[in-house]
Write an enzyme that holds these catalytic residues in place. Structure first.
Site, PDB file in Angstrom:
ATOM      1  N   GLY A  20      41.185  39.433  26.452  1.00  0.00           N
ATOM      2  CA  GLY A  20      40.671  38.209  25.848  1.00  0.00           C
ATOM      3  C   GLY A  20      41.597  37.535  24.847  1.00  0.00           C
ATOM      4  O   GLY A  20      41.128  36.799  23.978  1.00  0.00           O
ATOM      5  N   SER A  21      42.908  37.752  24.996  1.00  0.00           N
ATOM      6  CA  SER A  21      43.808  37.079  24.036  1.00  0.00           C
ATOM      7  C   SER A  21      43.813  35.557  24.277  1.00  0.00           C
ATOM      8  O   SER A  21      43.910  34.781  23.327  1.00  0.00           O
ATOM      9  CB  SER A  21      45.227  37.650  24.104  1.00  0.00           C
ATOM     10  OG  SER A  21      45.830  37.342  25.329  1.00  0.00           O
ATOM     11  N   ASN A  22      43.680  35.149  25.527  1.00  0.00           N
ATOM     12  CA  ASN A  22      43.557  33.704  25.791  1.00  0.00           C
ATOM     13  C   ASN A  22      42.232  33.166  25.260  1.00  0.00           C
ATOM     14  O   ASN A  22      42.173  32.053  24.736  1.00  0.00           O
ATOM     15  CB  ASN A  22      43.679  33.408  27.285  1.00  0.00           C
ATOM     16  CG  ASN A  22      45.125  33.330  27.728  1.00  0.00           C
ATOM     17  OD1 ASN A  22      45.853  32.417  27.337  1.00  0.00           O
ATOM     18  ND2 ASN A  22      45.566  34.311  28.509  1.00  0.00           N
ATOM     19  N   MET A  95      38.591  38.565  36.437  1.00  0.00           N
ATOM     20  CA  MET A  95      39.137  39.239  37.613  1.00  0.00           C
ATOM     21  C   MET A  95      38.234  39.182  38.850  1.00  0.00           C
ATOM     22  O   MET A  95      38.465  39.899  39.815  1.00  0.00           O
ATOM     23  CB  MET A  95      39.455  40.711  37.278  1.00  0.00           C
ATOM     24  CG  MET A  95      40.475  40.866  36.168  1.00  0.00           C
ATOM     25  SD  MET A  95      42.018  39.987  36.509  1.00  0.00           S
ATOM     26  CE  MET A  95      42.758  41.126  37.689  1.00  0.00           C
ATOM     27  N   ILE A  97      36.334  36.754  41.905  1.00  0.00           N
ATOM     28  CA  ILE A  97      36.479  35.467  42.595  1.00  0.00           C
ATOM     29  C   ILE A  97      35.111  34.808  42.700  1.00  0.00           C
ATOM     30  O   ILE A  97      34.156  35.410  43.196  1.00  0.00           O
ATOM     31  CB  ILE A  97      37.140  35.668  43.974  1.00  0.00           C
ATOM     32  CG1 ILE A  97      38.587  36.166  43.735  1.00  0.00           C
ATOM     33  CG2 ILE A  97      37.148  34.372  44.776  1.00  0.00           C
ATOM     34  CD1 ILE A  97      39.357  36.470  44.994  1.00  0.00           C
ATOM     35  N   ASN A 112      41.659  27.475  35.195  1.00  0.00           N
ATOM     36  CA  ASN A 112      42.121  28.867  35.127  1.00  0.00           C
ATOM     37  C   ASN A 112      43.552  28.889  34.612  1.00  0.00           C
ATOM     38  O   ASN A 112      44.300  27.931  34.788  1.00  0.00           O
ATOM     39  CB  ASN A 112      42.075  29.476  36.538  1.00  0.00           C
ATOM     40  CG  ASN A 112      42.545  30.924  36.563  1.00  0.00           C
ATOM     41  OD1 ASN A 112      42.205  31.714  35.671  1.00  0.00           O
ATOM     42  ND2 ASN A 112      43.334  31.283  37.560  1.00  0.00           N
ATOM     43  N   HIS A 114      47.054  31.127  34.979  1.00  0.00           N
ATOM     44  CA  HIS A 114      47.653  32.099  35.892  1.00  0.00           C
ATOM     45  C   HIS A 114      49.080  32.412  35.436  1.00  0.00           C
ATOM     46  O   HIS A 114      49.845  31.495  35.125  1.00  0.00           O
ATOM     47  CB  HIS A 114      47.661  31.522  37.312  1.00  0.00           C
ATOM     48  CG  HIS A 114      48.177  32.476  38.338  1.00  0.00           C
ATOM     49  ND1 HIS A 114      47.414  33.524  38.817  1.00  0.00           N
ATOM     50  CD2 HIS A 114      49.386  32.571  38.950  1.00  0.00           C
ATOM     51  CE1 HIS A 114      48.144  34.208  39.691  1.00  0.00           C
ATOM     52  NE2 HIS A 114      49.338  33.655  39.794  1.00  0.00           N
TER      53      HIS A 114
HETATM   54  C1  GRF Z   1      46.705  36.504  31.453  1.00  0.00           C
HETATM   55  O1  GRF Z   1      48.017  36.845  31.738  1.00  0.00           O
HETATM   56  C2  GRF Z   1      46.203  35.449  32.395  1.00  0.00           C
HETATM   57  O2  GRF Z   1      47.181  34.550  32.795  1.00  0.00           O
HETATM   58  C3  GRF Z   1      45.741  36.270  33.567  1.00  0.00           C
HETATM   59  O3  GRF Z   1      45.177  37.432  32.994  1.00  0.00           O
HETATM   60  C4  GRF Z   1      45.742  37.666  31.716  1.00  0.00           C
HETATM   61  C5  GRF Z   1      44.613  37.708  30.736  1.00  0.00           C
HETATM   62  O4  GRF Z   1      45.016  38.084  29.458  1.00  0.00           O
HETATM   63  N1  GRF Z   1      44.874  35.509  34.408  1.00  0.00           N
HETATM   64  P1  GRF Z   1      43.995  38.014  28.238  1.00  0.00           P
HETATM   65  O5  GRF Z   1      42.755  38.800  28.642  1.00  0.00           O
HETATM   66  O6  GRF Z   1      43.686  36.580  27.974  1.00  0.00           O
HETATM   67  O7  GRF Z   1      44.710  38.669  27.099  1.00  0.00           O
END
Ligand code: GRF
Length: 192
Positions: A20-22, A95, A97, A112, A114
């Site tokens: 969940g860093s994003n 993760m 679909i 999304n 990627h």
């Molecule tokens: C990221 O690299 C994103 O691009 C991919 O999964 C990873 C998720 O990282 N889809 P986080 O959970 O947001 O740290």
């Protein structure tokens, strides 16, 4: 596409499965006055997702639903999204679909991130593939979600140089750092 109406931020759900860093970077962005979105729901398909801790930390509603019975799970999520007034979805390390039906119902309102320069390396193990192919560049992409995996219209991309010393882990780290900037920038681009 969803447009900003008045001064109200667009209620957004972030779907995660892991760290969940994003998600964290999107939450921080959402708190800026100029952000077009607010994060109102964190959804995960697993209770093991570390990113779920941001629900408590930032006082954001969370929902966990296994995707073992996809149709049932999706109906339940759709109902919840409706109830919460969610109009935009950010997938961030989610993760699973989503079905065509779900994507159609949220048409043009799911994005999304990627970890590759799409259309190169759709799917998993993007960093391993980039290094094995001796690519000099990789990066990350924010795109609209369509029924075809990692194939929707690209919103923004950021290139990252691959050095000879890079391993899949070091490359992932470098790219993730850029992802945290790219995702908010892409959302600004969509709505402004
Ligand atoms: C990221 O690299 C994103 O691009 C991919 O999964 C990873 C998720 O990282 N889809 P986080 O959970 O947001 O740290």
């Amino acid at each position: 596409m969803v447009k900003l109406t008045g001064l109200k931020k667009i209620k957004t759900a972030v779907f995660i499965s892991g760290t969940g860093s994003n998600l964290k970077s999107l939450i921080k962005f959402s708190k800026i006055k100029k952000s077009p979105i607010s994060i109102d729901l964190i959804f995960s398909n697993t209770s093991k997702a570390k990113g779920l801790r941001y629900s408590n930390q930032f006082n954001i509603k969370k929902k966990i639903l296994s995707f073992k019975r996809l149709k049932i799970a999706e109906i339940e999520i759709l109902n919840l999204l409706k109830k919460e007034g969610i109009r935009f979805i950010c997938l961030a390390g989610f993760m699973k679909i989503l079905s065509k039906n779900f994507i159609r119902k949220f048409n043009g309102k799911i994005v999304n991130i990627h970890p590759s320069l799409l259309p190169k390396y759709k799917g998993l193990n993007t960093h391993i593939k980039a290094i094995q192919n001796k690519d000099k560049l990789s990066g990350c992409t924010v795109h609209f979600v369509t029924a075809k995996l990692d194939s929707g219209k690209i919103i923004l991309q950021k290139e990252v140089k691959i050095s000879k010393k890079d391993t899949p882990t070091s490359l992932a780290k470098k790219i993730l750092k850029q992802e945290h900037k790219l995702y908010p920038a892409a959302i600004k681009k969509i709505f402004n």
